[in-house]
Design a protein around this motif. Structure first.
Motif, PDB file in Angstrom:
ATOM      1  N   GLU A 110       0.833  -1.201   0.000  1.00  8.01           N
ATOM      2  CA  GLU A 110       0.000   0.000   0.000  1.00  8.01           C
ATOM      3  C   GLU A 110       0.868   1.252   0.000  1.00  8.01           C
ATOM      4  O   GLU A 110       1.971   1.277   0.552  1.00  8.01           O
ATOM      5  N   ASP A 111       0.362   2.291  -0.642  1.00  2.66           N
ATOM      6  CA  ASP A 111       1.020   3.594  -0.627  1.00  2.66           C
ATOM      7  C   ASP A 111       0.423   4.401   0.529  1.00  2.66           C
ATOM      8  O   ASP A 111      -0.723   4.835   0.467  1.00  2.66           O
ATOM      9  N   VAL A 112       1.192   4.567   1.597  1.00  2.00           N
ATOM     10  CA  VAL A 112       0.730   5.328   2.761  1.00  2.00           C
ATOM     11  C   VAL A 112       0.812   6.804   2.388  1.00  2.00           C
ATOM     12  O   VAL A 112       1.906   7.340   2.170  1.00  2.00           O
ATOM     13  N   SER A 113      -0.316   7.459   2.327  1.00  6.82           N
ATOM     14  CA  SER A 113      -0.430   8.717   1.589  1.00  6.82           C
ATOM     15  C   SER A 113      -0.006   9.961   2.344  1.00  6.82           C
ATOM     16  O   SER A 113       0.112  11.030   1.751  1.00  6.82           O
ATOM     17  N   GLY A 114       0.241   9.871   3.630  1.00  5.55           N
ATOM     18  CA  GLY A 114       0.465  11.091   4.405  1.00  5.55           C
ATOM     19  C   GLY A 114       1.877  11.613   4.425  1.00  5.55           C
ATOM     20  O   GLY A 114       2.158  12.623   5.071  1.00  5.55           O
ATOM     21  N   GLY A 115       2.827  10.955   3.741  1.00  2.50           N
ATOM     22  CA  GLY A 115       4.210  11.403   3.753  1.00  2.50           C
ATOM     23  C   GLY A 115       4.940  10.976   5.005  1.00  2.50           C
ATOM     24  O   GLY A 115       4.410  10.249   5.853  1.00  2.50           O
ATOM     25  N   THR A 116       6.183  11.422   5.151  1.00  2.00           N
ATOM     26  CA  THR A 116       7.003  11.015   6.283  1.00  2.00           C
ATOM     27  C   THR A 116       6.726  11.883   7.504  1.00  2.00           C
ATOM     28  O   THR A 116       6.316  13.038   7.398  1.00  2.00           O
ATOM     29  N   LEU A 117       7.008  11.317   8.664  1.00  2.00           N
ATOM     30  CA  LEU A 117       6.916  12.081   9.902  1.00  2.00           C
ATOM     31  C   LEU A 117       7.899  13.247   9.863  1.00  2.00           C
ATOM     32  O   LEU A 117       7.604  14.334  10.370  1.00  2.00           O
ATOM     33  N   GLU A 118       9.040  13.051   9.254  1.00  2.00           N
ATOM     34  CA  GLU A 118      10.045  14.113   9.135  1.00  2.00           C
ATOM     35  C   GLU A 118       9.467  15.330   8.424  1.00  2.00           C
ATOM     36  O   GLU A 118       9.625  16.468   8.875  1.00  2.00           O
ATOM     37  N   ALA A 119       8.779  15.096   7.308  1.00  2.00           N
ATOM     38  CA  ALA A 119       8.176  16.207   6.572  1.00  2.00           C
ATOM     39  C   ALA A 119       7.012  16.822   7.343  1.00  2.00           C
ATOM     40  O   ALA A 119       6.806  18.047   7.320  1.00  2.00           O
ATOM     41  N   LEU A 120       6.255  15.979   8.051  1.00  2.00           N
ATOM     42  CA  LEU A 120       5.080  16.467   8.769  1.00  2.00           C
ATOM     43  C   LEU A 120       5.460  17.389   9.921  1.00  2.00           C
ATOM     44  O   LEU A 120       4.693  18.292  10.279  1.00  2.00           O
ATOM     45  N   ALA A 128       1.854  15.998  13.572  1.00  2.00           N
ATOM     46  CA  ALA A 128       3.093  15.261  13.775  1.00  2.00           C
ATOM     47  C   ALA A 128       3.287  14.883  15.240  1.00  2.00           C
ATOM     48  O   ALA A 128       3.745  13.780  15.551  1.00  2.00           O
ATOM     49  N   ALA A 129       2.941  15.794  16.154  1.00  2.00           N
ATOM     50  CA  ALA A 129       3.095  15.515  17.584  1.00  2.00           C
ATOM     51  C   ALA A 129       2.219  14.345  18.008  1.00  2.00           C
ATOM     52  O   ALA A 129       2.630  13.503  18.818  1.00  2.00           O
ATOM     53  N   LYS A 130       1.013  14.274  17.464  1.00  2.00           N
ATOM     54  CA  LYS A 130       0.115  13.153  17.784  1.00  2.00           C
ATOM     55  C   LYS A 130       0.704  11.832  17.263  1.00  2.00           C
ATOM     56  O   LYS A 130       0.707  10.816  17.966  1.00  2.00           O
ATOM     57  N   ALA A 131       1.229  11.849  16.034  1.00  2.00           N
ATOM     58  CA  ALA A 131       1.830  10.642  15.470  1.00  2.00           C
ATOM     59  C   ALA A 131       3.071  10.236  16.258  1.00  2.00           C
ATOM     60  O   ALA A 131       3.329   9.038  16.458  1.00  2.00           O
ATOM     61  N   LEU A 132       3.836  11.216  16.725  1.00  2.00           N
ATOM     62  CA  LEU A 132       5.038  10.914  17.508  1.00  2.00           C
ATOM     63  C   LEU A 132       4.662  10.247  18.829  1.00  2.00           C
ATOM     64  O   LEU A 132       5.332   9.308  19.266  1.00  2.00           O
ATOM     65  N   GLY A 133       3.595  10.712  19.465  1.00  2.00           N
ATOM     66  CA  GLY A 133       3.136  10.074  20.690  1.00  2.00           C
ATOM     67  C   GLY A 133       2.728   8.632  20.457  1.00  2.00           C
ATOM     68  O   GLY A 133       3.028   7.750  21.283  1.00  2.00           O
ATOM     69  N   ALA A 229      -3.305   8.567   6.208  1.00  2.00           N
ATOM     70  CA  ALA A 229      -4.377   9.552   6.136  1.00  2.00           C
ATOM     71  C   ALA A 229      -5.144   9.630   7.454  1.00  2.00           C
ATOM     72  O   ALA A 229      -5.727  10.671   7.788  1.00  2.00           O
ATOM     73  N   ASP A 230      -5.124   8.537   8.223  1.00  2.00           N
ATOM     74  CA  ASP A 230      -5.793   8.510   9.525  1.00  2.00           C
ATOM     75  C   ASP A 230      -4.930   9.096  10.644  1.00  2.00           C
ATOM     76  O   ASP A 230      -5.334   9.124  11.805  1.00  2.00           O
ATOM     77  N   GLY A 231      -3.713   9.531  10.301  1.00  2.00           N
ATOM     78  CA  GLY A 231      -2.834  10.143  11.284  1.00  2.00           C
ATOM     79  C   GLY A 231      -1.954   9.180  12.058  1.00  2.00           C
ATOM     80  O   GLY A 231      -1.144   9.611  12.878  1.00  2.00           O
ATOM     81  N   HIS A 232      -2.078   7.873  11.801  1.00  2.00           N
ATOM     82  CA  HIS A 232      -1.309   6.889  12.552  1.00  2.00           C
ATOM     83  C   HIS A 232       0.060   6.659  11.918  1.00  2.00           C
ATOM     84  O   HIS A 232       0.191   6.647  10.682  1.00  2.00           O
ATOM     85  N   PRO A 233       1.108   6.441  12.733  1.00  2.00           N
ATOM     86  CA  PRO A 233       2.445   6.192  12.190  1.00  2.00           C
ATOM     87  C   PRO A 233       2.570   4.795  11.606  1.00  2.00           C
ATOM     88  O   PRO A 233       1.967   3.839  12.101  1.00  2.00           O
ATOM     89  N   THR A 262      12.607  13.438  23.549  1.00  2.00           N
ATOM     90  CA  THR A 262      12.050  13.354  24.906  1.00  2.00           C
ATOM     91  C   THR A 262      10.723  12.603  24.925  1.00  2.00           C
ATOM     92  O   THR A 262      10.391  11.952  25.913  1.00  2.00           O
ATOM     93  N   VAL A 263       9.948  12.687  23.846  1.00  2.00           N
ATOM     94  CA  VAL A 263       8.673  11.954  23.761  1.00  2.00           C
ATOM     95  C   VAL A 263       8.918  10.448  23.682  1.00  2.00           C
ATOM     96  O   VAL A 263       8.101   9.650  24.167  1.00  2.00           O
ATOM     97  N   LEU A 264      10.034  10.042  23.088  1.00  2.00           N
ATOM     98  CA  LEU A 264      10.327   8.627  22.865  1.00  2.00           C
ATOM     99  C   LEU A 264      11.158   8.004  23.980  1.00  2.00           C
ATOM    100  O   LEU A 264      11.287   6.779  24.043  1.00  2.00           O
TER     101      LEU A 264
END
Length: 321
Positions: A110-120, A128-133, A229-233, A262-264
């Motif tokens: 599948e093509d995960v459409s939301g791009g990288t966390l780095e770009a976000l 991005a903060a929500k995905a990082l959590g 697209a759902d915001g999940h990493p 620090t989040v990780l």
């Protein structure tokens, strides 16, 4: 790739464009844009020899967790392992090692459409903060999933041999090789070679034995996390999945996530291992990119920059005279 994608999605789909994506050094990664199907695009991984930019290396011990790993089988093993733990990874739509459809081992995912966390982090910091959590929660599950032996998941699942050497011994031996290799390509490392070797031995002597190992990605930066697209990493470049000291993962996370680490972060990490692994990781990020530049890797400026930055940081870890 048209026949390959039709086999994955059905005869009605039509390929309208193929784009090679940046970043892959051991496999080709292509976005295939489609018409005639609900799916706008898919990703194709190709493990063709021509897609591997690393220069040829001598045979390595397969039980070495740092031995190069690439291919469809390690990818599928890692994908299934992570999926079974609830860690989000791209869905596999087709996998083929028969080389009848395509002249290499391939997977359509599948093509995960939301791009990288780095770009976000740059375009939508709140999302991005929500995905990082969520990534932190995912890593906690992985790292607490322990094994009695360390090594690549693919090797262990196949019943391959396990190593008698400790994780810290493996890291030390690799770091000493990296010093030797980098010294021939970087004069600063060459001049400080004796001091770096002494420091590595000193740090390794402080580490206490351990017999349980967590599941780690092994090279997890924000460029290896997609956001759906759902915001999940979603984790990618997973072929190197292995059981190992989780401190190795956390050192890499510190380097790649910077102030966002620090989040990780998690309590209970071994400070002696962190000290050894930080210096070893810096040296790896000097020797590895310089080795890659011996071949025909296209993004040469970025590799040179990585080696330059980490050479300075490795030397800064030496104690003051």
């Amino acid at each position: 790739m048209s026949g390959l994608v039709r086999d994955a999605l059905g005869a009605g789909c039509r390929v309208v464009a193929v784009d090679r994506l940046r970043g892959g050094s051991r496999k080709g990664v292509y976005r295939v844009r489609l018409d005639g199907t609900r799916t706008a695009s898919v990703i194709v991984y190709s493990w063709a020899e021509a897609e591997n930019f690393w220069p040829g290396a001598p045979e390595t011990d397969p039980a070495d967790p740092f031995a190069p790993v690439s291919g469809l089988v390690p990818f599928l093993t890692a994908q299934r392992t992570l999926d079974s733990l609830g860690a989000r990874v791209p869905r596999v739509l087709l996998a083929d090692d028969g080389r009848r459809r395509f002249p290499a081992d391939v997977a359509v995912v599948e093509d995960v459409s939301g791009g990288t966390l780095e770009a976000l982090f740059e375009t939508d910091p709140t999302r991005a903060a929500k995905a990082l959590g969520e990534l932190a929660e995912m890593l906690e599950v992985m790292h607490r999933h322990q094994g009695r032996h360390y090594g690549k998941v693919d090797l262990l699942k196949r019943g391959g041999s396990v190593s008698d050497a400790s994780c810290e011994r493996r890291v030390l031996d690799r770091a000493l090789r990296d010093v030797e290799e980098a010294a021939g390509r970087d004069g600063r490392i060459g001049a400080a070679g004796a001091a770096l070797r002494d420091r590595l031995h000193e740090l390794a002597d402080r580490v206490s034995p351990r017999t349980e190992y967590g599941l780690i990605h092994g090279e997890l930066g924000p460029d290896h996390v997609l956001v759906g697209a759902d915001g999940h990493p979603v984790l990618i470049d997973i072929e190197g999945l292995m059981y190992f000291d989780v401190e190795w993962e956390h050192v890499f996370l510190q380097l790649r996530f910077g102030e966002r680490y620090t989040v990780l972060a998690r309590p209970g990490l071994d400070p002696q291992r962190l000290d050894l692994y930080m210096l070893a990781m810096r040296l790896s990020l000097v020797a590895g990119p310089l080795r890659l530049l011996d071949g025909d890797f296209p993004d040469r400026e970025s590799m040179q920059g990585i080696a330059e930055h980490n050479a300075k940081e490795a030397l800064a870890l030496l104690p003051l005279a």
